[in-house]
Design an enzyme around this catalytic site. Structure first.
Site, mmCIF file in Angstrom:
data_model
loop_
_atom_site.group_PDB
_atom_site.id
_atom_site.type_symbol
_atom_site.label_atom_id
_atom_site.label_comp_id
_atom_site.label_asym_id
_atom_site.label_seq_id
_atom_site.Cartn_x
_atom_site.Cartn_y
_atom_site.Cartn_z
ATOM 1 N N ASP A 120 -28.046 -40.089 23.823
ATOM 2 C CA ASP A 120 -28.911 -39.580 24.887
ATOM 3 C C ASP A 120 -28.383 -40.089 26.216
ATOM 4 O O ASP A 120 -27.659 -41.090 26.273
ATOM 5 C CB ASP A 120 -30.356 -40.035 24.692
ATOM 6 C CG ASP A 120 -31.303 -39.411 25.719
ATOM 7 O OD1 ASP A 120 -31.445 -38.179 25.706
ATOM 8 O OD2 ASP A 120 -31.882 -40.153 26.527
ATOM 9 N N SER A 121 -28.755 -39.413 27.277
ATOM 10 C CA SER A 121 -28.346 -39.848 28.606
ATOM 11 C C SER A 121 -28.997 -41.175 28.996
ATOM 12 O O SER A 121 -28.537 -41.832 29.929
ATOM 13 C CB SER A 121 -28.685 -38.785 29.644
ATOM 14 O OG SER A 121 -30.070 -38.526 29.651
ATOM 15 N N CYS A 178 -30.795 -35.160 23.334
ATOM 16 C CA CYS A 178 -30.961 -34.963 24.769
ATOM 17 C C CYS A 178 -30.940 -33.466 25.016
ATOM 18 O O CYS A 178 -29.966 -32.790 24.660
ATOM 19 C CB CYS A 178 -29.818 -35.649 25.517
ATOM 20 S SG CYS A 178 -29.753 -35.336 27.298
ATOM 21 N N ASN A 179 -31.998 -32.935 25.600
ATOM 22 C CA ASN A 179 -32.065 -31.497 25.836
ATOM 23 C C ASN A 179 -31.016 -31.032 26.846
ATOM 24 O O ASN A 179 -30.425 -29.971 26.689
ATOM 25 C CB ASN A 179 -33.462 -31.119 26.317
ATOM 26 C CG ASN A 179 -34.458 -31.027 25.189
ATOM 27 O OD1 ASN A 179 -34.595 -29.992 24.542
ATOM 28 N ND2 ASN A 179 -35.149 -32.130 24.913
ATOM 29 N N THR A 180 -30.787 -31.821 27.889
ATOM 30 C CA THR A 180 -29.824 -31.416 28.904
ATOM 31 C C THR A 180 -28.415 -31.349 28.321
ATOM 32 O O THR A 180 -27.673 -30.385 28.552
ATOM 33 C CB THR A 180 -29.867 -32.377 30.105
ATOM 34 O OG1 THR A 180 -31.207 -32.452 30.605
ATOM 35 C CG2 THR A 180 -28.959 -31.906 31.211
ATOM 36 N N GLU A 187 -38.838 -43.636 33.547
ATOM 37 C CA GLU A 187 -37.774 -44.649 33.529
ATOM 38 C C GLU A 187 -38.146 -45.863 34.379
ATOM 39 O O GLU A 187 -37.629 -46.951 34.161
ATOM 40 C CB GLU A 187 -36.463 -44.036 34.008
ATOM 41 C CG GLU A 187 -35.961 -42.920 33.113
ATOM 42 C CD GLU A 187 -34.660 -43.234 32.399
ATOM 43 O OE1 GLU A 187 -33.790 -43.838 33.026
ATOM 44 O OE2 GLU A 187 -34.538 -42.868 31.210
ATOM 45 N N CYS A 220 -37.968 -32.289 26.780
ATOM 46 C CA CYS A 220 -37.239 -33.480 27.221
ATOM 47 C C CYS A 220 -37.760 -34.626 26.378
ATOM 48 O O CYS A 220 -38.982 -34.778 26.212
ATOM 49 C CB CYS A 220 -37.464 -33.755 28.707
ATOM 50 S SG CYS A 220 -36.760 -35.323 29.267
ATOM 51 N N THR A 221 -36.856 -35.426 25.852
ATOM 52 C CA THR A 221 -37.278 -36.469 24.910
ATOM 53 C C THR A 221 -37.985 -37.632 25.591
ATOM 54 O O THR A 221 -38.534 -38.501 24.907
ATOM 55 C CB THR A 221 -36.067 -36.985 24.109
ATOM 56 O OG1 THR A 221 -35.021 -37.366 25.026
ATOM 57 C CG2 THR A 221 -35.541 -35.890 23.196
ATOM 58 N N HIS A 222 -38.002 -37.658 26.920
ATOM 59 C CA HIS A 222 -38.820 -38.648 27.629
ATOM 60 C C HIS A 222 -40.308 -38.285 27.587
ATOM 61 O O HIS A 222 -41.176 -39.162 27.609
ATOM 62 C CB HIS A 222 -38.410 -38.722 29.105
ATOM 63 C CG HIS A 222 -37.169 -39.489 29.389
ATOM 64 N ND1 HIS A 222 -35.930 -39.075 28.977
ATOM 65 C CD2 HIS A 222 -36.979 -40.659 30.060
ATOM 66 C CE1 HIS A 222 -35.027 -39.949 29.391
ATOM 67 N NE2 HIS A 222 -35.636 -40.908 30.049
ATOM 68 N N TYR A 273 -29.172 -37.080 33.583
ATOM 69 C CA TYR A 273 -28.220 -35.977 33.546
ATOM 70 C C TYR A 273 -28.764 -34.695 34.177
ATOM 71 O O TYR A 273 -28.013 -33.785 34.494
ATOM 72 C CB TYR A 273 -27.861 -35.645 32.088
ATOM 73 C CG TYR A 273 -26.776 -36.502 31.468
ATOM 74 C CD1 TYR A 273 -26.409 -37.733 32.000
ATOM 75 C CD2 TYR A 273 -26.133 -36.072 30.311
ATOM 76 C CE1 TYR A 273 -25.431 -38.506 31.405
ATOM 77 C CE2 TYR A 273 -25.146 -36.837 29.711
ATOM 78 C CZ TYR A 273 -24.795 -38.062 30.255
ATOM 79 O OH TYR A 273 -23.830 -38.811 29.663
ATOM 80 N N GLY A 274 -30.074 -34.600 34.326
ATOM 81 C CA GLY A 274 -30.732 -33.323 34.594
ATOM 82 C C GLY A 274 -30.222 -32.527 35.774
ATOM 83 O O GLY A 274 -30.222 -31.306 35.746
#
Length: 273
Positions: free
Chosen positions: A11-12, A74-76, A159, A193-195, A43-44
């Site tokens: 993941d980013s 990571c979706n991005t 974050e 988004c995994t966040h 990364y978005g």
């Protein structure tokens, strides 16, 4: 070949830990290496080329660590790098390796969660602008109308551990409101988004009760179980002693202090090198 290969999860930053957590709960016997590219996160808002370059570097690092299977949690990265890696890099340089993403597994099942055939997708600008969910969902459920909403402030809030504070409410209500303004028929919202699963307590209070809110962790874990059943040539290479190793391109102490919020338990990481 000795079956010691770990499953790589990339993941980013931190968000992929929510996917890792779900995978490890379903498949606890396997060995895992998690890599967070925190030094270059988020990364978005990067270009396709930059995200492809960063993602490939991290995938190749995981390959060098012995991974034959890597999950882009990571979706991005899944939206902007996965297809190129699968079609251009793996056949030429890594024909025995596999890289999977999080978008296709979600697209394969999302139609079963909506009665109205109107689905909301909330993600980073990179994921939304790629239109990957529009394309993938249309392949499996052409009758489903997808309404997208970018949420550029959510990852920074999470974050910085501000996501559950009152100050986050404005941005949560703003983006949810903008999504629902697109259609009164939306009955299912995908957190692309995994966040975003860390926002679930506030999202459940913000959206109407009839809205189903989907996180990707369990969906991706179910898909991985199915994948390993269908690909014994990969499964037989995997180590099964239940080990977990964590690496970050950023500061390990900072990673450890924050990562437990996503993973659900304390962890100890090492510097990517």
């Amino acid at each position: 070949m000795e079956n010691t290969s770990p499953i790589g999860i990339f993941d980013s930053g931190y968000g992929g830990l929510t996917v890792f957590r779900a995978i490890a709960e379903q498949l606890p016997e396997y060995n895992y290496i998690y890599l967070g590219d925190n030094a270059r996160s988020p990364y978005g808002d990067h270009s396709f080329d930059t995200i492809y370059k960063y993602t490939l570097e991290c995938v190749e690092w995981l390959f060098a660590k012995g991974c034959h299977l890597v999950i882009l949690a990571c979706n991005t990265a899944s939206a902007k790098a996965l297809r190129t890696i699968q079609q251009r890099d793996l056949p030429v340089k890594y024909p025995g390796r596999r890289v999977l993403g999080v978008i296709r597994p979600t697209a394969e099942v999302i139609g079963s969660y909506t009665q109205t055939k109107h689905v909301g997708v909330m993600g980073t600008r990179g994921t939304v602008n790629s239109e990957s969910y529009l394309l993938e969902i249309n392949k499996f459920f052409p009758e489903v109308k997808v309404h997208q909403q970018s949420c550029p402030m959510w990852v920074p809030l999470i974050e910085n551990n501000e996501h559950l504070q009152p100050g986050a409410d404005f941005f949560i209500q703003e983006y949810c409101g903008q999504l629902m303004q697109q259609s009164d028929d939306i009955d299912c919202v995908l957190l692309a988004c995994t966040h975003y699963p860390l926002l679930l307590p506030k999202l459940k209070k913000t959206f109407p009760d009839y809205i189903k809110i989907l996180s990707q962790g369990e969906i991706v874990a179910d898909s991985l179980v199915n994948y390993l059943e269908r690909h014994p040539e990969i499964e037989q290479l995997l180590g099964k002693t239940g080990t977990k190793a964590f690496f970050t391109s950023g500061d390990p102490d900072a990673f450890d202090a924050h990562a437990s919020i996503f993973f659900g338990e304390p962890l100890k990481s090492s510097k990517m090198g």
